[in-house]
Scaffold this active site. Structure first.
Site, PDB file in Angstrom:
ATOM      1  N   HIS A  47      45.087  39.586  41.027  1.00 14.03           N
ATOM      2  CA  HIS A  47      45.620  38.464  40.256  1.00 14.03           C
ATOM      3  C   HIS A  47      44.783  38.203  39.006  1.00 14.03           C
ATOM      4  CE1 HIS A  47      42.554  36.666  42.812  1.00 14.03           C
ATOM      5  NE2 HIS A  47      42.450  35.708  41.911  1.00 14.03           N
ATOM      6  N   HIS A  74      35.711  35.121  35.488  1.00 14.34           N
ATOM      7  CA  HIS A  74      37.033  35.767  35.499  1.00 14.34           C
ATOM      8  C   HIS A  74      37.899  35.086  34.463  1.00 14.34           C
ATOM      9  CE1 HIS A  74      37.295  32.381  38.320  1.00 14.34           C
ATOM     10  NE2 HIS A  74      38.491  32.228  37.780  1.00 14.34           N
ATOM     11  N   HIS A  76      41.846  33.812  32.944  1.00 11.81           N
ATOM     12  CA  HIS A  76      43.250  33.430  33.152  1.00 11.81           C
ATOM     13  C   HIS A  76      43.961  33.470  31.798  1.00 11.81           C
ATOM     14  CE1 HIS A  76      42.550  31.552  37.206  1.00 11.81           C
ATOM     15  NE2 HIS A  76      41.339  31.366  36.707  1.00 11.81           N
ATOM     16  N   HIS A  93      36.443  31.369  33.310  1.00 14.18           N
ATOM     17  CA  HIS A  93      35.772  30.519  34.296  1.00 14.18           C
ATOM     18  C   HIS A  93      34.453  31.147  34.704  1.00 14.18           C
ATOM     19  CE1 HIS A  93      39.841  28.619  35.600  1.00 14.18           C
ATOM     20  NE2 HIS A  93      39.314  28.038  34.536  1.00 14.18           N
ATOM     21  N   THR A 165      41.335  26.697  41.335  1.00 16.01           N
ATOM     22  CA  THR A 165      42.729  26.775  40.860  1.00 16.01           C
ATOM     23  C   THR A 165      43.509  27.856  41.591  1.00 16.01           C
ATOM     24  OG1 THR A 165      42.231  28.330  39.078  1.00 16.01           O
ATOM     25  CG2 THR A 165      42.018  25.976  38.570  1.00 16.01           C
TER      26      THR A 165
END
Ligand code: GRE
Ligand code: ZN
Length: 220
Positions: A47, A74, A76, A93, A165
């Site tokens: 993901h 990582h 997003h 993050h 999250t």
């Protein structure tokens, strides 16, 4: 089931950093950080793409006297947090864990937002490896990576209490979102997105209700 916080929690992340809900704190409260270079592994988690420091110490942040050690970063895309409803191209993050296992705010995340523009120097070091990891759970040793290259500012930031999250959406996470917006190139964003899914697909959780929470904006 332990993922129930994702549905029933009231302190969930991300949130909209709305100027109507922000309390401005003028006093200086610069984020104390002592990051240092350390060996890292880049991993395709399916993901997202993460960079995890291992077998060495990547350093600490200190929030209100509690130390949190840097574990991994990582990305997003698009951003998870929004500012007055505006979403950004990318969000990084930096995940830190408390060195005191009995402390109830055991995770602290520093978030950084990016708009499209000049390439990000930190991602430039990693992007060839990102592009080469097309499949889930592939990983690469990428040698010594200096977290200071990420370029967090630490002077002006939003602070609130939220959650992971991603499942299990555990609450009690101390969030520090940098006020300064950095830039990232479209090529870098597409490389991150293509490595984990179709570029049109997002790995951003929608914004969650703020409920009774206050967001502080440290803006000395
Ligand atoms: C994650 O994906 O690992 C993560 C955390 C903490 C906050 C947000 C997040 O570990 O996405
Ligand atoms: Zn995240």
């Amino acid at each position: 089931m332990e993922w129930s916080a994702c549905k029933n929690g009231v302190l969930q992340s991300p949130v909209d950093l709305s100027s109507q809900r922000v309390k401005i704190v003028n006093k200086a409260g610069e984020l104390k950080k002592t990051y240092k270079p350390c060996d890292a592994i880049l991993r395709n988690r399916g993901h997202d793409i993460s960079l995890k420091w291992h077998n060495c110490d990547a350093g600490l942040i200190n929030i209100n006297g509690t130390e949190y050690s840097l574990q991994q970063v990582h990305w997003h895309s698009p951003s998870e947090h929004t500012i007055n409803g505006a979403r950004y191209a990318l969000e990084l993050h930096m995940v830190h864990h408390s060195t005191d296992p009995n402390f109830n705010h055991s995770v602290a995340v520093i978030g950084l937002l990016y708009k499209l523009g000049a390439p990000d120097a930190f991602l430039s070091k990693l992007i060839t490896n990102v592009t080469s990891m097309a499949d889930e759970m592939q990983e690469r040793e990428v040698g010594v990576i200096d977290p200071n290259m990420i370029g967090i500012d630490g002077k002006k930031y939003y602070r609130y209490i939220g959650s992971l999250t991603v499942p299990p959406c555990t609450e009690g996470v101390i969030w520090t979102m940098n006020k300064i917006i950095r830039t990232v190139s479209i090529d870098q964003v597409l490389a991150l997105r293509l490595a984990v899914h179709d570029y049109a697909e997002s790995n951003a959780r929608p914004v969650q209700p703020l409920n009774h929470r206050q967001i502080e904006l440290h803006n000395p």
